[in-house]
Design a protein around this motif. Structure first.
Motif, PDB file in Angstrom:
ATOM      1  N   PRO A  65      -1.195   4.948   2.243  1.00 42.88           N
ATOM      2  CA  PRO A  65      -2.648   4.822   2.401  1.00 42.88           C
ATOM      3  C   PRO A  65      -3.249   6.007   3.150  1.00 42.88           C
ATOM      4  CG  PRO A  65      -1.492   3.277   3.828  1.00 42.88           C
ATOM      5  CD  PRO A  65      -0.459   3.900   2.950  1.00 42.88           C
ATOM      6  N   CYS A 101       1.601   7.893   5.818  1.00 43.94           N
ATOM      7  CA  CYS A 101       0.182   7.603   5.660  1.00 43.94           C
ATOM      8  C   CYS A 101      -0.618   8.886   5.855  1.00 43.94           C
ATOM      9  CB  CYS A 101      -0.258   6.556   6.685  1.00 43.94           C
ATOM     10  SG  CYS A 101       0.557   4.973   6.469  1.00 43.94           S
ATOM     11  N   LEU A 118       0.863  -1.178   0.000  1.00 42.60           N
ATOM     12  CA  LEU A 118       0.000   0.000   0.000  1.00 42.60           C
ATOM     13  C   LEU A 118       0.901   1.230   0.000  1.00 42.60           C
ATOM     14  CD1 LEU A 118      -2.633  -0.898   2.765  1.00 42.60           C
ATOM     15  CD2 LEU A 118      -2.728  -1.358   0.309  1.00 42.60           C
ATOM     16  N   ARG A 146      -2.511   5.518  -3.711  1.00 42.59           N
ATOM     17  CA  ARG A 146      -3.324   6.192  -2.691  1.00 42.59           C
ATOM     18  C   ARG A 146      -4.791   6.221  -3.087  1.00 42.59           C
ATOM     19  NH1 ARG A 146      -0.995  11.674  -0.602  1.00 42.59           N
ATOM     20  NH2 ARG A 146      -2.303  11.033   1.122  1.00 42.59           N
TER      21      ARG A 146
END
Length: 153
Positions: free
Chosen positions: A8, A34, A5, A102
């Motif tokens: 994120p 993040c 990821l 994202r």
């Protein structure tokens, strides 16, 4: 096989990714920063009771992620709405890392430049995209099927 990821934005999606990866025996890479505070407490909350079963690696940046030993072999496969090839027509390998951009902004140029391939999920015309973790689950399922990982369960 790994799932990554990229920065994120939504904690609930991180929780869904942790659960997905724990259940399928796939390592998860979280590339920071993040869009929410990623504390140990937040990770435990996001993972619920699957935290101790998930193999998670946190990376302070994309450069740090790329410098890990796992990145020295295997390919980065970007999952994007404008991917060059349908995921069903792509030949996955056991060393691949499937990368999700994202939720709010998609994938920046550095992901496209670093990826050895980009794949898409065919969708009904006029619809923009799936939830990022749903997209990851669909492509990961096919990658595991192609590489024989389902026989391990």
């Amino acid at each position: 096989m790994r799932l990554a990821l990229y920065q994120p934005d939504i904690p609930q999606n991180l929780g869904a990714a942790l659960r997905l990866c724990a259940c399928l025996g796939v390592a998860l890479d979280v590339i920071e920063p993040c869009g929410f505070p990623l504390t140990d407490t937040a990770m435990k909350r996001a993972a619920l009771d699957y935290g101790d079963k998930a193999k998670v690696a946190r990376h302070a940046s994309f450069a740090a992620f790329r410098a890990t030993p796992e990145r020295q072999s295997g390919r980065l496969i970007l999952i994007e709405t404008d991917g060059a090839l349908s995921f069903m027509d792509f030949a996955f390998s056991t060393g691949d890392t499937l990368v999700l951009g994202r939720e709010s902004a998609g994938s920046p140029g550095e992901l496209y430049e670093a990826a050895q391939a980009s794949v898409r999920i065919p969708m009904v015309r006029g619809l923009r995209s799936l939830n990022v973790i749903n997209a990851g689950a669909i492509v990961l399922t096919e990658a595991l099927r192609q590489t024989g990982a389902w026989e391990k369960f």
